[in-house]
Design a protein around this motif. Structure first.
Motif, mmCIF file in Angstrom:
data_model
loop_
_atom_site.group_PDB
_atom_site.id
_atom_site.type_symbol
_atom_site.label_atom_id
_atom_site.label_comp_id
_atom_site.label_asym_id
_atom_site.label_seq_id
_atom_site.Cartn_x
_atom_site.Cartn_y
_atom_site.Cartn_z
ATOM 1 N N MET A 207 24.090 22.774 37.479
ATOM 2 C CA MET A 207 24.730 21.618 37.728
ATOM 3 C C MET A 207 25.449 20.728 37.755
ATOM 4 S SD MET A 207 27.835 23.123 41.224
ATOM 5 C CE MET A 207 26.398 22.680 42.349
ATOM 6 N N ARG A 208 24.085 19.605 38.601
ATOM 7 C CA ARG A 208 23.855 18.624 38.530
ATOM 8 C C ARG A 208 23.952 17.391 37.810
ATOM 9 N NH1 ARG A 208 18.643 16.844 41.172
ATOM 10 N NH2 ARG A 208 17.477 17.467 39.332
ATOM 11 N N PRO A 209 24.207 17.694 36.556
ATOM 12 C CA PRO A 209 24.339 17.206 35.349
ATOM 13 C C PRO A 209 26.347 16.713 35.312
ATOM 14 C CG PRO A 209 22.697 17.873 34.702
ATOM 15 C CD PRO A 209 23.144 18.641 35.969
ATOM 16 N N TRP A 210 26.627 17.792 35.448
ATOM 17 C CA TRP A 210 28.173 17.544 35.948
ATOM 18 C C TRP A 210 28.647 16.589 36.326
ATOM 19 C CZ3 TRP A 210 30.317 19.532 31.704
ATOM 20 C CH2 TRP A 210 29.440 20.347 30.121
ATOM 21 N N VAL A 211 28.738 17.449 38.371
ATOM 22 C CA VAL A 211 28.508 16.585 39.159
ATOM 23 C C VAL A 211 28.264 14.559 38.879
ATOM 24 C CG1 VAL A 211 28.088 16.342 41.792
ATOM 25 C CG2 VAL A 211 28.186 18.689 40.602
ATOM 26 N N LEU A 212 26.957 15.028 38.151
ATOM 27 C CA LEU A 212 27.475 13.221 37.921
ATOM 28 C C LEU A 212 27.915 13.057 37.531
ATOM 29 C CD1 LEU A 212 22.837 13.121 37.979
ATOM 30 C CD2 LEU A 212 24.725 11.711 39.010
ATOM 31 N N GLY A 213 27.894 13.630 35.735
ATOM 32 C CA GLY A 213 29.529 12.770 35.214
ATOM 33 C C GLY A 213 30.470 13.187 35.793
ATOM 34 N N ALA A 214 30.527 13.713 36.595
ATOM 35 C CA ALA A 214 32.667 13.787 36.932
ATOM 36 C C ALA A 214 31.732 12.516 37.869
ATOM 37 C CB ALA A 214 32.448 15.017 37.461
ATOM 38 N N TRP A 215 31.062 12.668 38.704
ATOM 39 C CA TRP A 215 30.843 11.461 40.178
ATOM 40 C C TRP A 215 31.224 9.805 39.249
ATOM 41 C CZ3 TRP A 215 27.508 8.078 42.097
ATOM 42 C CH2 TRP A 215 27.514 7.254 43.037
ATOM 43 N N VAL A 216 30.848 9.902 37.942
ATOM 44 C CA VAL A 216 31.069 8.228 37.295
ATOM 45 C C VAL A 216 31.782 8.019 36.813
ATOM 46 C CG1 VAL A 216 30.012 7.643 35.449
ATOM 47 C CG2 VAL A 216 28.270 8.653 36.849
ATOM 48 N N PHE A 217 32.295 9.288 36.422
ATOM 49 C CA PHE A 217 34.031 8.918 35.673
ATOM 50 C C PHE A 217 34.829 9.192 36.702
ATOM 51 C CE2 PHE A 217 32.835 11.196 31.563
ATOM 52 C CZ PHE A 217 33.557 9.715 31.414
ATOM 53 N N LEU A 218 34.390 9.510 38.034
ATOM 54 C CA LEU A 218 35.260 9.066 39.039
ATOM 55 C C LEU A 218 34.950 7.846 39.835
ATOM 56 C CD1 LEU A 218 35.960 12.620 41.296
ATOM 57 C CD2 LEU A 218 37.474 11.475 40.168
ATOM 58 N N THR A 219 34.228 7.200 39.948
ATOM 59 C CA THR A 219 33.758 6.239 40.098
ATOM 60 C C THR A 219 34.378 4.600 39.041
ATOM 61 O OG1 THR A 219 31.286 6.816 40.736
ATOM 62 C CG2 THR A 219 32.190 4.610 40.548
ATOM 63 N N VAL A 220 34.272 5.091 38.142
ATOM 64 C CA VAL A 220 35.479 4.480 37.163
ATOM 65 C C VAL A 220 36.339 4.052 36.561
ATOM 66 C CG1 VAL A 220 35.223 3.669 34.570
ATOM 67 C CG2 VAL A 220 32.839 4.385 35.210
ATOM 68 N N GLY A 221 37.173 5.518 36.935
ATOM 69 C CA GLY A 221 38.549 5.689 37.693
ATOM 70 C C GLY A 221 39.436 4.716 38.306
ATOM 71 N N ILE A 222 38.535 4.808 40.086
ATOM 72 C CA ILE A 222 38.521 4.388 41.330
ATOM 73 C C ILE A 222 38.844 3.151 40.820
ATOM 74 C CG2 ILE A 222 38.468 4.780 43.765
ATOM 75 C CD1 ILE A 222 37.741 7.048 43.129
ATOM 76 N N THR A 223 37.567 2.826 40.653
ATOM 77 C CA THR A 223 37.696 0.871 40.533
ATOM 78 C C THR A 223 38.226 0.274 39.708
ATOM 79 O OG1 THR A 223 34.611 1.029 40.718
ATOM 80 C CG2 THR A 223 35.500 -0.754 39.520
ATOM 81 N N ALA A 224 38.435 1.579 37.684
ATOM 82 C CA ALA A 224 39.875 0.410 37.093
ATOM 83 C C ALA A 224 41.291 0.996 37.923
ATOM 84 C CB ALA A 224 39.754 1.728 35.901
ATOM 85 N N GLY A 225 41.275 1.742 38.762
ATOM 86 C CA GLY A 225 42.313 1.508 38.739
ATOM 87 C C GLY A 225 42.751 0.959 40.432
ATOM 88 N N SER A 226 41.624 0.425 41.339
ATOM 89 C CA SER A 226 41.634 -0.165 41.923
ATOM 90 C C SER A 226 41.948 -1.991 41.058
ATOM 91 C CB SER A 226 40.409 -0.978 42.664
ATOM 92 O OG SER A 226 40.681 -1.994 43.557
ATOM 93 N N TYR A 227 41.984 -2.313 40.069
ATOM 94 C CA TYR A 227 42.111 -3.476 39.401
ATOM 95 C C TYR A 227 42.990 -3.927 39.228
ATOM 96 C CZ TYR A 227 40.807 -8.082 37.477
ATOM 97 O OH TYR A 227 40.091 -9.223 37.192
ATOM 98 N N TRP A 228 43.414 -2.592 38.104
ATOM 99 C CA TRP A 228 44.648 -2.838 38.167
ATOM 100 C C TRP A 228 45.883 -2.929 38.519
ATOM 101 C CZ3 TRP A 228 48.610 0.356 39.552
ATOM 102 C CH2 TRP A 228 49.956 0.977 38.128
ATOM 103 N N ALA A 229 46.068 -2.863 39.993
ATOM 104 C CA ALA A 229 46.528 -2.532 40.994
ATOM 105 C C ALA A 229 47.000 -3.482 41.514
ATOM 106 C CB ALA A 229 46.705 -1.232 42.466
ATOM 107 N N TYR A 230 45.408 -4.624 41.958
ATOM 108 C CA TYR A 230 45.211 -5.489 42.004
ATOM 109 C C TYR A 230 45.651 -6.628 41.001
ATOM 110 C CZ TYR A 230 42.557 -9.603 42.812
ATOM 111 O OH TYR A 230 42.219 -11.667 43.065
ATOM 112 N N TYR A 231 45.651 -7.075 39.547
ATOM 113 C CA TYR A 231 46.066 -7.762 38.864
ATOM 114 C C TYR A 231 48.197 -7.358 38.345
ATOM 115 C CZ TYR A 231 45.053 -5.193 34.697
ATOM 116 O OH TYR A 231 44.753 -4.249 33.716
ATOM 117 N N GLU A 232 48.309 -6.311 38.626
ATOM 118 C CA GLU A 232 49.454 -5.871 38.030
ATOM 119 C C GLU A 232 50.255 -5.556 38.866
ATOM 120 O OE1 GLU A 232 50.143 -5.385 34.735
ATOM 121 O OE2 GLU A 232 52.044 -5.122 34.648
ATOM 122 N N LEU A 233 50.240 -4.895 40.035
ATOM 123 C CA LEU A 233 51.650 -4.711 40.279
ATOM 124 C C LEU A 233 52.081 -6.143 41.689
ATOM 125 C CD1 LEU A 233 50.543 -1.681 42.712
ATOM 126 C CD2 LEU A 233 52.098 -1.752 40.774
#
Length: 648
Positions: A207-233
């Motif tokens: 199970m661990r690789p799937w959780v790690l993969g999901a966690w990495v994508f969530l981290t990137v998604g949250i980081t990108a979403g935060s930066y998008w809100a920062y410069y776009e809104l």
């Protein structure tokens, strides 16, 4: 015709999911029977069919097929190609198709490559994955058909929300979806292990690789979403505790706890019940977030595709999945023991403490997100924001950071704090020094003060596990942990600095006029009209000079889109090594002066660099775990060959 092919592929994939579900669960007791042989092929073909269906949708958006309702209501022939394609998932139906596509492809990949689990656990896992998938197929095919035709083709599309027409947000939703769906895989693994009562280290390693993969994508998604809100809104902030922001943060918190719990189970055969429960909670948070975003039950600048009726459908799915999993956990709790014992002063003890803190923070965010709903039921409208989230969350965050600095230095199972006294004194001195210096030199609040001090201490502590070791022999997974923990420190330093040292100036300036913000001097040289592919704008020409140096030219815009009609502010950023100048142009007053909103944000970029470091650390950990598994598999293969040779 091509839209009908996509719909047919989707129906066929749903039928295969039903077959996978029935065959998977019926074969648990007879994992070598003929019915069991159907499960893996059904999962693989299902993934291929969903990928085909989503490819069809992308094609329909690329050619702007206005006979398809979804394209006509979310695209426009004049849009750039990248935003035509991103329009495929920038709406309710398309994003649900992307969800089920990623889920089906993940199921197919599991069926194709996963060989570590006992076959009956594998069958139960794929059956659970199909059970989850079937609910989304029903949701998509019965209430959210992405391939629905219009009675008459439209003459032109209505376009995509201008806020979504940004390269950052074009990739932000798919990244988050990979994270959400990865947690559905963890959920299926947990259900499969409970059904077969095989909660073992092998289960955790699978199970661990799937959780790690999901966690990495969530981290990137949250980081990108935060930066998008920062410069776009155009509001100058990077996190507002918006309900939709929280909807992505809650699964990340649960996944972080699950990740550490699974590592303990894989390495020490402990925390079995914790791992199972966190697998259920992590996916529950993904489903809850989806419900909040889709139902329209909460107001948010991010909630672009809402529908109360279809939100109710998701709520029913949430109830079935999570209620069923919790009922199964209650039935199996007696057979899912905690495994090996350990003392409080051990690495497992530190991980358990931090998991409890992560769950507490998750509870704080969940309560703050849902509380307005509860009060609204009693006709009382309240708004919950930073005054609640920041201090209450900090109560649990700072103890977690302190233990996070110590935990990696401890031995597994049993240890003494006296053994790590020297590195702890070093970390404490660094933390205290920064605390005193900031307190003496700056007038700032208690939370940013503590944030700066803890960030400095954690940055040092992150590298202490490497002390005295041959760096070339350090496992890749250990490097991943070090980089991820250092990334947390970097992001925390950026957050605290931006809060502590932020400078803001709202000014009304004539052409040729000058205003200051922090060390920057900004002159409005002029304002002129410009045009883009599907918008027109007023663009300011700003000459910005840092501390009397050579000026640079900046061009913030106020854009007007015509399909759909909407106005947006396009900020500009001037990035230096020590922070960013953030500029937005407003309206022109009756006296001819233009409104300018300027911020100087010291070290703000560290927030996102830190997020990327965390994701990099997760990626290194994932690579390291996969390499370890491959090595373990080669060793088992060689041992099996030797046994065969010995018998011969």
């Amino acid at each position: 015709m091509i839209a009908e092919l996509g719909l047919a592929a989707l129906w066929l994939a749903a039928a295969l999911a039903a077959l996978q579900l029935i065959a998977g669960f019926l074969s648990i007791r007879h994992p070598t029977g003929e019915l069991a042989q159907l499960v893996r092929p059904a999962a693989i073909v299902q993934g291929v069919l969903c990928a085909f269906a989503f490819g069809v949708l992308l094609w329909l958006f690329a050619v702007t097929d206005l006979s398809v309702k979804l394209v006509a209501t979310n695209s426009h022939s004049m849009k750039p190609m990248i935003f035509k394609l991103s329009g495929a998932w920038g709406n309710h139906e398309g994003s649900m198709l992307l969800w089920i596509t990623v889920m089906a492809m993940a199921g197919g990949l599991i069926a194709l490559v996963e060989r570590r689990l006992p076959e009956k656990t594998m069958l139960a896992t794929l059956g659970a994955q199909a059970f989850v998938g079937l609910g989304f197929y029903a949701f998509l095919l019965l209430s959210s058909n992405p391939f629905e035709r219009l009675p008459m083709p439209a003459t032109e599309g209505l376009g995509l929300n201008p806020l979504l027409q940004d390269i950052g947000l074009a990739f932000h939703p798919p990244t988050l979806y990979f994270g959400y769906v990865g947690l559905s895989v963890a959920f299926s693994f947990a259900v499969g292990a409970m059904l077969t009562r095989q909660v073992t280290p092998e289960f955790a390693r699978a199970m661990r690789p799937w959780v790690l993969g999901a966690w990495v994508f969530l981290t990137v998604g949250i980081t990108a979403g935060s930066y998008w809100a920062y410069y776009e809104l155009g509001w100058g902030g990077w996190w507002f505790w918006d309900p939709v922001e929280n909807a992505s943060l809650m699964p990340w918190l649960a996944a972080t706890a699950l990740l550490h719990s699974a590592s303990v189970l894989a390495a020490r055969d402990a925390l079995r019940a914790w791992t199972i429960m966190l697998g259920v909670i992590a996916f529950s948070m993904s489903m809850l977030g989806t419900f909040l975003v889709r139902s329209g039950i909460l107001t948010s600048v991010h909630a672009f595709a809402v529908d109360p009726q279809r939100g109710s459908f998701i709520l029913i799915l949430l109830t079935i999945y999570i209620g069923g999993a919790l009922a199964l956990f209650a039935l199996r709790a007696g057979s899912v023991a905690e495994g090996e014992r350990f003392t409080t002063a051990s690495r497992e003890g530190a991980l358990v403490f931090n998991n409890v803190m992560l769950c507490a923070i998750l509870g704080v965010v969940l309560m703050g997100t849902l509380y307005p709903l509860v009060t609204e039921a009693f006709d009382v409208r309240v708004s919950v924001g930073p005054p609640y989230f920041n201090p209450v969350g900090a109560i649990f965050t700072f103890p977690m950071l302190a233990v996070m600095a110590v935990g990696p230095l401890l031995h597994w199972r049993r240890d003494k704090l006296a053994r790590v006294r020297t590195p702890l004194i070093l970390v404490g001195l660094v933390t205290l020094t920064v605390l005193v210096l900031v307190l003496a030199l700056y007038d700032t609040g208690i939370l940013p003060l503590l944030g700066l001090a803890f960030a400095a201490g954690l940055a040092i502590a992150s590298f202490l596990p490497l002390r005295g070791r041959n760096l070339r022999l350090v496992p890749v997974a250990t490097w991943g942990m070090v980089v991820a923990h250092f990334g947390i420190a970097v992001a925390l330093f950026g957050m605290a600095s931006e809060t502590a040292f932020n400078k803001e100036r709202l000014a009304a300036v004539q052409a040729g006029g000058t205003t200051d913000v922090g060390p920057w001097s900004v002159t409005l040289a002029g304002v002129e009209p410009v045009a883009g592919p599907n918008w027109t704008a007023i663009e300011a020409r700003l000459l910005a000079s840092y501390d009397g140096g050579e000026p640079i030219v900046l061009g913030p815009q106020a854009r007007s889109f015509w399909a759909p009609i909407q106005e947006t502010n396009e900020s500009v950023l001037a990035t230096r090594w020590n922070g960013q100048l953030y500029a937005v142009i407003g309206n022109q007053g009756e006296d001819g002066r233009w409104q300018l909103r300027l911020w100087w944000k010291p070290w703000v970029t560290l927030i996102w660099y830190g997020g990327l470091l965390v994701a990099l650390g997760g990626t290194l950990a994932l690579v390291g775990r996969v390499l370890e598994d491959l090595k373990r598999r080669r060793v088992r293969t060689r041992m099996a060959e030797r046994r065969r040779e010995a018998r011969a």
